[in-house]
Structure formats: C-alpha cells, structure tokens
Design an enzyme around this catalytic site. Structure first.
Site, PDB file in Angstrom:
ATOM      1  N   SER A 155       2.717   1.217   2.551  1.00 48.50           N
ATOM      2  CA  SER A 155       3.586   1.319   1.381  1.00 48.50           C
ATOM      3  C   SER A 155       3.440   2.692   0.748  1.00 48.50           C
ATOM      4  O   SER A 155       2.395   3.353   0.868  1.00 48.50           O
ATOM      5  CB  SER A 155       3.205   0.254   0.349  1.00 48.50           C
ATOM      6  OG  SER A 155       3.862   0.475  -0.892  1.00 48.50           O
ATOM      7  N   TYR A 181      -3.835  -2.501  -4.952  1.00 45.98           N
ATOM      8  CA  TYR A 181      -2.844  -2.593  -3.887  1.00 45.98           C
ATOM      9  C   TYR A 181      -2.726  -1.256  -3.167  1.00 45.98           C
ATOM     10  O   TYR A 181      -2.693  -1.195  -1.930  1.00 45.98           O
ATOM     11  CB  TYR A 181      -1.490  -3.005  -4.470  1.00 45.98           C
ATOM     12  CG  TYR A 181      -0.378  -3.086  -3.449  1.00 45.98           C
ATOM     13  CD1 TYR A 181      -0.402  -4.061  -2.452  1.00 45.98           C
ATOM     14  CD2 TYR A 181       0.693  -2.199  -3.484  1.00 45.98           C
ATOM     15  CE1 TYR A 181       0.624  -4.143  -1.508  1.00 45.98           C
ATOM     16  CE2 TYR A 181       1.723  -2.280  -2.554  1.00 45.98           C
ATOM     17  CZ  TYR A 181       1.678  -3.248  -1.569  1.00 45.98           C
ATOM     18  OH  TYR A 181       2.688  -3.321  -0.638  1.00 45.98           O
TER      19      TYR A 181
END
Length: 312
Positions: A155, A181
């Site tokens: 990501s 994350y």
C-alpha cells in the site's frame, strides 16, 4: 523502470486478455472479498486453477460458485486461512499438495484498534506480514518446484514510516493504528527485497504493489474524513478512486507479465514500476522500503519471532 501498456483505468480482465494460465495453480489470500475476488476472477478467466484462502469459508464458497459460473472454470476451490493465527497458517501450508505457481498475498487488515494476538503481537503486523511470512515459507517447496512468483499486495501507506525494529508491536510507544498499518505494508515490500537475495537461485521471485484507492471492506476502520484525506494526498480527486476491477489490475501485471521474469524486490503502482517517492504526495516507493539492510534485518527478526513460538 518497467512500464506496461496498462494504467490507472485498466482492469484485471484487460491485463489477462490473451494470457493462458492453463495448468498453473494459484493461491489468493483474501480471495473472498474486495480486489481478491477480482484477482481470482481474472486468474480463473485465464485458465488457472485457483484456491481462495479465506477466514470465512462460507463466503469463499459463495464467491467460488459465482466465479465458476461466470468464468466457466470449475477449478476454483476454497480453503480455510486465518492469517492472524499461526496454527491456521501452518495447517493451510501443511495441507497443500503439489506445485504452486502463483502465491498472491492479498489479504490484510487496516487501521484496526489496538488488538493483540494470543502471542502478544500487534494484529496488523501479525496478519499482514508475519502471517504471510509463515505462509510463504510453509509453501516454499511447492513454490520452488515451479520457479513461482509471489505477489505481495502492499500500500502507499508504507510511506507513513519504516519498520520500528525497536518496538514493532507497540509495547512502549503510543499506538497509532494508521502508522501500524503503514509499517506492516513496508514489511510487505522489504520481504520481497530479501527474498530476491535469498531465493533467486531457487527461481522464486517476489514483488510488491499498491492497488490504488479503492472503496472496499478493508477501509471499514477509517472515517469518511480519513478516507478523503488519503485520496487528497494521493493527488487524486474523488472521481479517481478505483473500482475493485481496476484495483486488481496491478496484481495481475505483477503476477503474469513476462517483463518481470527473474525480478524481485520491486514495487508497482498503476500497472508500472513505481518511481522513488519525492514527498508531498502519496505516490512512489520510499527508499527505506527497498533498503537491503532493513530487508535482511526484517527477515531475521521475523524468523526469531516465529522461532520463539517453538521454544515456548
């Protein structure tokens, strides 16, 4: 830099037009939702035998039935896999039989409240990195037999920071769910860098990618304001959010393009190799995510973390 004829608006099915994956076997983690479904659809359309690895087997079976009807490919199966459970991951690998040509490490959790696994690990790092690290190693012999490709869905959130090796699991520092994350997504990229160094002689390659800003269940822990801020920083207007079909396209490029033969440790976005990040926008790849020293350290720390389970 690797470029392709594809781009932001390309769909996964467009990437596999003319691609023949007959006789090839693939595993897609998280294949029962979001871009995982579209990844399975494209692979099956190209003729691959696909296993959906999912926490919710019933949901996986519904997706498999739907995709078999849509693609005409009856070789879509479902197997239980909970990446946050080392026992589940090891059971999946133990039960796998035969060669494996494509491992798509697609599943993940995002921006969760502070949650710890039974081992005391922070959930996002445990799921997004350690779960896939164990899975890939558990399937190593099957991957090696075919000179397989491993695809890690990372990501742009990796740009939020590198892996904090002094406190990966937030034992001392305040927990930041987005930062947590981000470090797990950095780990996805570093995994491929070190795999390239270690596994080149085995014929296994591993690369990572950013699928794009996509409205899926993965973002359920983000507020609408947080989602809009991510879109703004990516340099895209709201209308430029990708569909799941478009979001899966870069995965299929990394999984099938002959341009990646023999290459590892690269990071792709919008169906092409990403340029170095220059700051100011959420695009490109951070230098720390492709640092070979950090990659080697992450591999060592991951092994030591998992070995501690055996010693306990």
């Amino acid at each position: 830099m690797i470029t392709t004829p594809y781009g932001f608006e390309t769909t996964a099915l467009q990437v596999v037009e003319g691609v023949d994956l007959s006789g090839r076997r693939a595993v897609v983690t998280g294949g029962a939702s979001g871009i995982g479904v579209e990844t399975v659809r494209a692979l099956a359309t190209a003729g691959a035998e696909v296993t959906i690895a999912a926490r919710d087997v019933d949901a996986g079976q519904r997706v498999a039935s739907s995709l078999m009807a849509a693609t005409g490919n009856r070789k879509i199966s479902v197997a239980k896999l909970d990446l946050s459970s080392q026992g589940s991951v090891k059971a999946f690998a133990r039960n796998w039989d035969g060669p494996l040509h494509l491992l798509i490490n697609n599943a993940g959790v995002m921006a969760t409240p502070l949650t710890r696994t039974p081992e005391g690990w922070e959930l996002q790092f445990a799921t997004n990195h350690l779960g896939h690290f164990t899975l890939t190693h558990g399937l190593f012999n099957s991957l090696r037999a075919e000179g397989a490709r491993v695809v890690n869905v990372s990501s742009s959130a990796h740009l939020m920071g590198s892996v904090d090796f002094d406190d990966i699991h937030y034992a001392r520092r305040p927990y930041d769910r987005r930062q947590a994350y981000g470090q797990s997504k950095t780990a996805n990229i570093l995994f491929g860098v070190e795999a390239g160094a270690r596994w080149a002689a085995e014929g296994i390659t591993m690369n990572a990618l950013m699928p794009g800003s996509i409205a899926t269940n993965l973002q359920r822990h983000l507020t609408p304001e947080e989602l809009q801020e991510r879109i703004r920083l990516s340099g895209a207007a709201t209308r430029r959010v990708k569909t799941p079909e478009q979001g899966a396209a870069t995965t299929l490029v990394v999984a099938t393009s002959p341009l990646l033969d023999g290459l590892s440790g690269k990071y792709f976005e919008d169906c092409a190799e990403a340029a170095p990040n220059t700051g100011g926008v959420i695009r490109g790849v951070a230098s720390y995510a492709q640092d070979p020293e950090a990659a080697a350290r992450l591999w060592k720390v991951s092994e030591e973390t998992l070995w501690s389970l055996k010693a306990a």
